[in-house]
Write an enzyme that holds these catalytic residues in place. Structure first.
Site, mmCIF file in Angstrom:
data_model
loop_
_atom_site.group_PDB
_atom_site.id
_atom_site.type_symbol
_atom_site.label_atom_id
_atom_site.label_comp_id
_atom_site.label_asym_id
_atom_site.label_seq_id
_atom_site.Cartn_x
_atom_site.Cartn_y
_atom_site.Cartn_z
ATOM 1 N N ASP A 11 0.967 -1.286 -0.030
ATOM 2 C CA ASP A 11 0.095 0.132 0.085
ATOM 3 C C ASP A 11 0.986 1.160 0.005
ATOM 4 O O ASP A 11 1.890 1.189 0.886
ATOM 5 C CB ASP A 11 -0.838 -0.026 0.919
ATOM 6 C CG ASP A 11 -2.009 -1.061 1.094
ATOM 7 O OD1 ASP A 11 -2.219 -1.445 -0.005
ATOM 8 O OD2 ASP A 11 -2.734 -1.256 2.254
ATOM 9 N N ASP A 130 -13.667 -5.647 -2.353
ATOM 10 C CA ASP A 130 -13.708 -5.590 -0.942
ATOM 11 C C ASP A 130 -14.994 -6.079 -0.699
ATOM 12 O O ASP A 130 -15.882 -5.587 -0.938
ATOM 13 C CB ASP A 130 -13.240 -4.276 -0.290
ATOM 14 C CG ASP A 130 -12.051 -3.705 -0.928
ATOM 15 O OD1 ASP A 130 -11.009 -4.564 -0.984
ATOM 16 O OD2 ASP A 130 -11.876 -2.476 -1.151
#
Lengths: 259, 205
Positions: A11, A130
């Site tokens: 990330d 997600d």
């Protein structure tokens, strides 16, 4: 025989590596280019960069990171986070990304998947989902719901239905990210991963929850995943990439062991 | 110095970067005339056979490439660039360049757990020695992404094979032409070694 893949996800926020727990409380943990290079030399099979920068100049920062990594890492490189158009996708591809991950923007405008597939090829479009567990309902018969905007916004969309639609629209691969498990290190959401992996004909990447080597084993066997994605496990030095691959290999999972 | 042929079939800069990493300067060009003076040529590509062939023929690259091969210029085909070196492809039912006799076929599996495309790392098993494959050892894997595979007519054109439910030719060649289904530019050390070999290959085998 095709090997299962070990994928590390980095990330990136403002050009720096960050790691979240359940999508919040991110903290910087180093230089993405250095980490990427180290994982590559240690046998990593594929890299994913996820841009979590909030600022408006995000694109240029991310393109620089991708370009710098592509100069020295010669394995497939996948990039996502804020991809909203074919132009975003092609910019990232020119910078050196092989595959482009689409997520929230595709939920809001599914045609994005088909547009990207036409422009850069199905095999390079990864639908990143997600997903959170919910009660089974008419709207969510699978008991799993899609959330967007970094896990904050539920959209009332069934995860299984969305996976099938993504495949139909031209996605070449699915990332199944269980946000209930994300950052917990308690293991992947195996039931969800297997449910989606058995429903589609494209490869499925298990994501969210890896904390111990046996979690990877479970995802690649009972979870039916084609690849397992790790983050915290390797970022903090708890495990080396090569060590995880050796563990999986020793337990009979086909892995690439020469690099 | 190598030329990488650009025919709107995917991102060529990863090939260029990998070449640079092994000390092979490489320029991307769509100009067929440039191929006449190329020291060596890389013919990469991802995408569909039909649009690739249209793009190649409309630019005159097909003819220029055939002439370069006839002249003895070392040529490396990668993925789609290799596939269109055969006679025809089941993809778009397309007639292709005919440099190597054979057909490109689609994977067809009855078992739903076998994913298409064949995506990921798989072993490249050398079945016939070739200078470009000299560094490959048993167990070495390359990165693949493809739904179609080459099925050459003549076994003597096959240099390496890979198993994905069926065994298929993943490296084939003839004289100064060599083609691979996998992506050396994305295959880590073993892929870079192959490109390093190509950088100094004189086109004989």
């Amino acid at each position: 025989m095709l090997s299962k893949r070990l994928i590390a996800c980095l990330d990136v926020r403002d050009g720096k590596l960050a790691k979240s727990v359940k999508f919040v409380d991110t903290r910087d943990i180093g230089d993405p280019v250095e980490k990427a290079r180290a994982y590559y030399l240690d046998g990593l099979d594929e890299l994913v960069f996820y841009d979590i920068t909030a600022s408006s100049d995000r694109r240029n920062i991310m393109l620089d990171v991708v370009e710098a990594v592509a100069e020295q890492v010669f394995i497939p490189l996948s990039v996502g986070g804020g991809v909203r158009s074919v132009a975003d996708a092609t910019d990232l591809r020119l910078a050196g990304a092989e595959k482009i991950n689409v997520n929230s923007a595709a939920v809001q405008r599914p045609a994005l998947i088909a547009e990207c597939a036409n422009a850069i090829g199905n095999q390079n479009v990864v639908l990143s989902m997600d997903i959170r567990r919910v009660d089974v309902s008419d709207a969510c018969p699978s008991g799993y719901e899609i959330v967007i905007n970094g896990g904050r916004t539920p959209v009332g969309r069934d995860a299984l239905a969305w996976a099938l639609e993504g495949e139909r629209l031209g996605a070449g691969e699915l990332v199944v990210n269980a946000i209930d498990a994300d950052g917990t290190r308690d293991g992947y959401e195996l039931r969800l991963t297997a449910l989606l992996a058995e429903a589609v004909r494209i490869p499925v990447i298990a994501s969210g929850g890896a904390g111990r080597p046996e979690h990877l084993y479970d995802a690649l066997t009972a979870g039916k995943a084609d690849a397992a994605l790790v983050a915290s496990m390797v970022h903090y030095g708890d495990y080396k990439v090569s060590e995880l691959k050796q563990y999986l290999h020793d337990r009979g999972v086909k892995m690439r062991m020469c690099w | 110095m190598a030329l990488i042929i650009d025919y709107d079939a995917g991102n060529l800069r990863s090939v260029q970067r990998a070449c640079r990493e092994v000390g092979l300067a490489a320029e991307i060009t769509a100009d067929p005339d440039a191929l006449a003076h190329a020291e060596r040529i890389i013919f990469p590509g991802v995408g569909a056979a039909g649009s690739a062939m249209r793009s190649i023929t409309s630019r005159g690259i097909d003819q220029a490439l055939k002439e370069a091969i006839a002249r003895g210029t070392p040529v490396l085909g990668i993925c789609l660039g290799m596939q269109i070196s055969l006679d025809r492809s089941e993809e778009n039912d397309q007639q292709t360049l005919g440099l190597i006799p054979g057909t490109v076929r689609r994977f067809r599996f009855d078992r739903p757990e076998l994913k298409i495309p064949h995506m990921g790392w798989n072993e490249v098993r050398v079945v016939k020695p070739h200078p470009l494959l000299a560094d490959i050892e048993p167990g070495d894997e390359f990165y693949f992404v493809h739904a179609y595979y080459p099925d050459p007519d003549r076994s003597e054109d096959v240099y390496a094979v890979t198993d994905y439910e069926i065994e298929f030719a993943c490296a084939l060649g003839r004289d100064n032409y060599f083609g691979m289904q996998c992506h050396p530019e994305k295959s880590g050390r073993v892929g870079l070694q192959l490109l390093r070999r190509f950088a100094s290959w004189d086109g004989t085998c």
